[in-house]
Design a protein around this motif. Sequence first.
Motif, PDB file in Angstrom:
ATOM      1  N   THR A   1      28.862   9.989  18.363  1.00  0.00           N
ATOM      2  CA  THR A   1      29.295  10.848  19.181  1.00  0.00           C
ATOM      3  C   THR A   1      30.589  10.828  19.697  1.00  0.00           C
ATOM      4  O   THR A   1      31.276  11.766  19.828  1.00  0.00           O
ATOM      5  CB  THR A   1      28.340  10.907  20.665  1.00  0.00           C
ATOM      6  OG1 THR A   1      28.692   9.446  21.032  1.00  0.00           O
ATOM      7  CG2 THR A   1      27.195  11.024  20.303  1.00  0.00           C
ATOM      8  N   THR A   2      31.356   9.966  19.414  1.00  0.00           N
ATOM      9  CA  THR A   2      32.773   9.875  19.774  1.00  0.00           C
ATOM     10  C   THR A   2      33.643  10.520  18.716  1.00  0.00           C
ATOM     11  O   THR A   2      34.737  10.577  18.914  1.00  0.00           O
ATOM     12  CB  THR A   2      33.287   8.529  19.903  1.00  0.00           C
ATOM     13  OG1 THR A   2      33.235   7.503  18.621  1.00  0.00           O
ATOM     14  CG2 THR A   2      32.538   7.478  20.728  1.00  0.00           C
TER      15      THR A   2
ATOM     16  N   LYS B   1      22.504  15.955  18.899  1.00  0.00           N
ATOM     17  CA  LYS B   1      23.621  15.065  19.537  1.00  0.00           C
ATOM     18  C   LYS B   1      24.519  16.139  20.563  1.00  0.00           C
ATOM     19  O   LYS B   1      25.211  15.678  21.385  1.00  0.00           O
ATOM     20  CB  LYS B   1      24.443  14.339  18.658  1.00  0.00           C
ATOM     21  CG  LYS B   1      23.783  13.237  17.806  1.00  0.00           C
ATOM     22  CD  LYS B   1      22.806  12.419  18.889  1.00  0.00           C
ATOM     23  CE  LYS B   1      22.027  11.522  18.153  1.00  0.00           C
ATOM     24  NZ  LYS B   1      21.338  10.278  19.005  1.00  0.00           N
TER      25      LYS B   1
ATOM     26  N   ASP C   1      24.558  15.227  24.119  1.00  0.00           N
ATOM     27  CA  ASP C   1      25.008  13.909  24.672  1.00  0.00           C
ATOM     28  C   ASP C   1      26.502  14.358  24.653  1.00  0.00           C
ATOM     29  O   ASP C   1      27.216  13.363  25.376  1.00  0.00           O
ATOM     30  CB  ASP C   1      24.791  12.909  23.509  1.00  0.00           C
ATOM     31  CG  ASP C   1      23.330  12.351  23.505  1.00  0.00           C
ATOM     32  OD1 ASP C   1      22.521  12.777  24.182  1.00  0.00           O
ATOM     33  OD2 ASP C   1      23.138  11.787  22.207  1.00  0.00           O
ATOM     34  N   ILE C   2      27.001  15.266  24.173  1.00  0.00           N
ATOM     35  CA  ILE C   2      28.608  15.642  24.303  1.00  0.00           C
ATOM     36  C   ILE C   2      28.679  17.143  24.563  1.00  0.00           C
ATOM     37  O   ILE C   2      29.571  17.802  24.050  1.00  0.00           O
ATOM     38  CB  ILE C   2      29.150  15.159  23.031  1.00  0.00           C
ATOM     39  CG1 ILE C   2      28.558  15.963  21.709  1.00  0.00           C
ATOM     40  CG2 ILE C   2      29.354  13.908  22.736  1.00  0.00           C
ATOM     41  CD1 ILE C   2      29.367  15.767  20.501  1.00  0.00           C
ATOM     42  N   ARG C   3      28.123  17.642  25.683  1.00  0.00           N
ATOM     43  CA  ARG C   3      28.083  18.863  25.964  1.00  0.00           C
ATOM     44  C   ARG C   3      29.441  19.253  26.620  1.00  0.00           C
ATOM     45  O   ARG C   3      30.203  20.459  25.791  1.00  0.00           O
ATOM     46  CB  ARG C   3      27.173  19.343  27.068  1.00  0.00           C
ATOM     47  CG  ARG C   3      25.775  19.114  26.756  1.00  0.00           C
ATOM     48  CD  ARG C   3      24.866  19.552  27.839  1.00  0.00           C
ATOM     49  NE  ARG C   3      23.483  19.302  27.346  1.00  0.00           N
ATOM     50  CZ  ARG C   3      22.429  19.602  28.440  1.00  0.00           C
ATOM     51  NH1 ARG C   3      22.853  19.809  29.595  1.00  0.00           N
ATOM     52  NH2 ARG C   3      21.230  19.290  28.042  1.00  0.00           N
ATOM     53  N   ASP C   4      30.205  18.379  27.376  1.00  0.00           N
ATOM     54  CA  ASP C   4      31.451  18.959  27.620  1.00  0.00           C
ATOM     55  C   ASP C   4      32.605  19.085  26.578  1.00  0.00           C
ATOM     56  O   ASP C   4      33.390  19.815  26.374  1.00  0.00           O
ATOM     57  CB  ASP C   4      32.061  17.956  28.903  1.00  0.00           C
ATOM     58  CG  ASP C   4      31.116  18.043  30.216  1.00  0.00           C
ATOM     59  OD1 ASP C   4      30.486  19.191  30.277  1.00  0.00           O
ATOM     60  OD2 ASP C   4      31.035  17.051  30.956  1.00  0.00           O
ATOM     61  N   GLU C   5      32.588  17.938  25.618  1.00  0.00           N
ATOM     62  CA  GLU C   5      33.434  17.866  24.604  1.00  0.00           C
ATOM     63  C   GLU C   5      33.196  18.944  23.487  1.00  0.00           C
ATOM     64  O   GLU C   5      34.260  19.447  23.189  1.00  0.00           O
ATOM     65  CB  GLU C   5      33.068  16.501  23.967  1.00  0.00           C
ATOM     66  CG  GLU C   5      33.569  15.073  24.688  1.00  0.00           C
ATOM     67  CD  GLU C   5      32.480  14.702  25.514  1.00  0.00           C
ATOM     68  OE1 GLU C   5      31.417  15.294  25.729  1.00  0.00           O
ATOM     69  OE2 GLU C   5      32.500  13.508  25.840  1.00  0.00           O
TER      70      GLU C   5
END
Length: 329
Positions: free
Chosen positions: A264-265, A295, A298-302
Amino acid sequence: MSGSAAYRVETTSRLAQWRIDSLASSTYRKSDPFKIGNWNWHLSVEKSRTLIIRLYPEVSNLTRENPPIASFMIKVVCVAGDRKCFVHPEVTDKLLKSSEDFVWTIEVPLNGKFIIDIEFLDIKTTPPDGGEPCSIWNGGFARRQFNDAALALLGRMLSEGIQTDVVINASDGSLSAHRAVLASRSPVFRSMLLHDLEGKETAAMNIPDVSIESCKALVNYIYGNIQNEEFLSHRLSLLHAADKYEISDLKEACHESLLEDIDTTNVLERLQNATVYQLPKLKTSCLLYLVKFGKVFDIRDELRAFLQRADRELVAEIFDQVLGTWKGF
């Protein structure tokens, strides 16, 4: 979900997901085998008043002689209603031989559709002659290429500055190398050197879009003198250089390495690079990881910020994947 699909586990290089539509009480189900690393794996679920989940490698000579030592994250996501998520603490360096080596009991009863999600962080094996376990992934393609005696000799020529005849000027420094070696590895370098050499014994080659540290990594790769940590630290810069200077084997090495540790990063950066450098396997794996494996949650804002600046065609491709994957689930 068809009978065969009910037992299928979807995978990328390090991620596995088993989607289960429903599971009646007092039921046991074992997945079809799925490949991660060198092993075929199974998941099993057993439902009574609790849910018991097991992860284990398929019984084989490989498992008996060289069992995997796995580090992974595992969670269960209930996709119905308010999307509950149960996360197991990270498992580190767990020796897995049988179905009893990793057992997770979830005390809360689960109903309806759910997903078992496993992300392998690393898998190690013990060398045949003993010693410390080592990763099957780190170094991958690059590390296997550099043990030949001729490459060792080239590396010595570079490190000791033996008969160097070209200076490479990077953005923040310079280093010396051999024009014959550079010209033989890159047609772009060959053209640059031929243009610069008129009447000169020592050539100068300017690559101002590469830092001196990345330039050292590039030259070390060309000479077969690169270390695993150096390769991993400079993969994206090496990918840029390989694409620009037409070093096809380095581009493929970077491509294969970037496939190994999507998470995710870095998935959005990897997706962007896959588009820029036309890396189809990396793009497919990133889209699978984001969309099919869920996934994006897990990273909606990004992801929102990424979509605002991404290429229109890439944005459309992501939305096509979302619509195609989730419309029936």
